[in-house]
Design a protein around this motif. Structure first.
Motif, PDB file in Angstrom:
ATOM      1  N   THR A  14     -17.197  -9.268 -19.735  1.00  0.00           N
ATOM      2  CA  THR A  14     -17.568 -10.668 -19.978  1.00  0.00           C
ATOM      3  C   THR A  14     -16.393 -11.446 -20.569  1.00  0.00           C
ATOM      4  OG1 THR A  14     -19.799  -9.887 -20.436  1.00  0.00           O
ATOM      5  CG2 THR A  14     -19.329 -12.158 -21.019  1.00  0.00           C
ATOM      6  N   GLN A  17     -13.845 -11.934 -17.882  1.00  0.00           N
ATOM      7  CA  GLN A  17     -14.300 -12.908 -16.883  1.00  0.00           C
ATOM      8  C   GLN A  17     -14.065 -14.348 -17.350  1.00  0.00           C
ATOM      9  OE1 GLN A  17     -15.582 -11.908 -13.836  1.00  0.00           O
ATOM     10  NE2 GLN A  17     -15.423 -14.048 -13.278  1.00  0.00           N
ATOM     11  N   THR A  18     -14.109 -14.557 -18.676  1.00  0.00           N
ATOM     12  CA  THR A  18     -13.923 -15.915 -19.186  1.00  0.00           C
ATOM     13  C   THR A  18     -12.462 -16.234 -19.495  1.00  0.00           C
ATOM     14  OG1 THR A  18     -14.495 -15.063 -21.352  1.00  0.00           O
ATOM     15  CG2 THR A  18     -16.171 -16.308 -20.217  1.00  0.00           C
ATOM     16  N   LEU A  36     -18.652  -9.154 -13.213  1.00  0.00           N
ATOM     17  CA  LEU A  36     -20.036  -8.792 -13.539  1.00  0.00           C
ATOM     18  C   LEU A  36     -20.820  -8.484 -12.275  1.00  0.00           C
ATOM     19  CD1 LEU A  36     -20.626 -11.393 -16.385  1.00  0.00           C
ATOM     20  CD2 LEU A  36     -20.302  -8.934 -16.619  1.00  0.00           C
ATOM     21  N   ALA A  62     -25.451 -11.476 -19.586  1.00  0.00           N
ATOM     22  CA  ALA A  62     -24.020 -11.671 -19.903  1.00  0.00           C
ATOM     23  C   ALA A  62     -23.422 -12.765 -19.021  1.00  0.00           C
ATOM     24  CB  ALA A  62     -23.267 -10.352 -19.709  1.00  0.00           C
ATOM     25  N   ALA A  63     -23.811 -12.777 -17.746  1.00  0.00           N
ATOM     26  CA  ALA A  63     -23.306 -13.816 -16.832  1.00  0.00           C
ATOM     27  C   ALA A  63     -23.804 -15.197 -17.249  1.00  0.00           C
ATOM     28  CB  ALA A  63     -23.732 -13.501 -15.406  1.00  0.00           C
TER      29      ALA A  63
END
Lengths: 165, 246
Positions: A14, A17-18, A36, A62-63
């Protein structure tokens, strides 16, 4: 399955991903892989149904945390992760073409359902929906099978897939 | 599944708390990751630094020119009242960008909140230009809604014009100015200024540039104006929130 290892993996994915995933953005549309989504498919095809359902909803949450609108991803990831876990015994997901296809199909379906739910919530709809519907799942599908190996090592999963039929 | 639907239809100010909690808990790794991404981005394109500095100076210049024009008008009015310079009534709260969300909405999460005087609807500066407004606040985190967000509506005016119009985001890194008559002089490259808003912005400040200007197909007596930002929001590592000293 080690739930502690799963939790650490999801938190790291997570955060990546950000932030760091932007490095891998391609084209002017800044298409990025969805880590994810890859993890969703990995857990859906490698673990028991109960574990797959729990992991799918958790990954969906989480997404949602890193999305502008909370709710659509937990529903779409949970639903299609569960369906994939039910169906994966039919196809041989050990072969990378099937893994690629599974990631792309689940990515497309989860994005489509998420958009529909955003529409239901009367939130603003994106004008560049193609990126999320096609290019992100495609990019994720291409790199997904390569990510499966380190994830298998971390989760200590040595191909313990079981056929249900 | 039920939990998902509950989260989906819960008001946004409640669900914001989950996102603020995530950014607060993992603020350090998120910040490190963003710094690495920005550094990698700068290395990959050699002209980025100089272009950004150029944009910053251009934006600063546009703000100064507008401020000078306003001051000149005030002097010309020969007002007997003593007026404090607008900048002196503004306080700038610097904040680091923690995350930028992608998708239909264009938002940033910053590491300043209500404890620092941040409140909803305050204007946010990036590279000396307005990039959006505060749309959600917790104790030490806040969400910035960019002016390119489809739900963003900001009163603006185009340089050398006193006509105020509403600018609405398109969601595609641009915004549209609505209902401007065709008899107004507008051309590509014109500076667009966020108009004064009592309590939030005392002087007009640059918000974007006219990227496209054509006659509206549906209403030929109106302009169809597309405005693009004058700074690259994705490369911002810090922003400044304008807090008015009332």
């Amino acid at each position: 399955m080690s739930w502690f290892r799963f939790a650490v993996l999801i938190i790291v994915a997570t955060i990546l991903q950000t932030s760091l995933i932007d490095i891998f953005a391609v084209t002017t549309a800044k298409v990025k892989p969805d880590l994810l989504l890859v993890l969703l498919v990995f857990f859906a095809v490698n673990f028991t149904n109960t574990e797959a359902v729990i992991t799918s909803f958790t990954i969906g949450f989480a997404a949602d945390i890193i999305s502008p609108t909370m709710g659509p991803q937990i529903i779409s990831f949970g639903l299609f992760g569960t369906l994939l876990a039910d169906f994966h015994g039919i196809i041989d997901t050990r072969k990378w073409p099937y893994q690629l296809l599974a990631i792309f199909a689940v990515g497309f379906l989860t994005a489509a359902l998420a958009y529909f739910l955003v529409f239901l919530k009367a939130e603003p709809m994106p004008l560049n929906a193609y990126t999320k519907l096609f290019w992100t799942p495609l990019y994720s599908a291409i790199i997904g099978p390569f990510l499966f190996l380190p994830v298998e090592l971390w989760m200590r999963t040595q191909r313990r897939r079981t056929r249900r039929f | 599944m039920l939990g998902g639907f509950i989260i989906l239809f819960v008001p946004k100010n409640v669900t914001n708390k989950f996102q603020f909690a995530f950014s607060r808990t993992f603020g350090w790794p998120l910040g490190i990751g963003r710094s690495i991404t920005l550094a990698a981005d700068m290395q990959s394109s050699a002209d980025v630094v100089s272009r950004r500095e150029y944009n910053q100076l251009q934006n600063h210049l546009a703000n100064i020119i507008e401020q000078r024009n306003r001051t000149q008008k005030e002097v010309e009015k020969l007002s007997a009242l003593r007026v404090n310079p607008a900048w002196e009534r503004m306080k700038f709260v610097l904040a680091n960008v923690i995350t930028d969300s992608e998708g239909p909405q264009n938002e940033l999460i910053i590491n300043r909140g209500a404890e620092d005087g941040i409140a909803n609807n305050q204007f946010v500066l990036g590279d000396n230009s307005i990039i959006g407004t505060i749309s959600g606040v917790s104790a030490n985190r806040a969400k910035v809604k960019l002016f390119t967000d489809p739900t963003s509506k900001i009163p603006v005016k185009i340089e050398q014009s006193d006509v105020m119009r509403i600018m609405q985001g398109t969601g595609e890194n641009s915004a549209k100015i609505q209902l401007l008559q065709i008899n107004q002089k507008v051309q590509k490259g014109n500076i667009v200024l966020a108009d004064k808003q009592p309590g939030f912005l005392d002087i007009p400040m640059i918000i974007g540039k006219v990227a496209e200007c054509k006659r509206d197909d549906k209403a030929p007596s109106l302009w169809d104006i597309t405005v693009e930002p004058v700074c690259d929001v994705q490369k911002l590592d810090y922003v400044a929130v304008i807090v008015m000293n009332l």
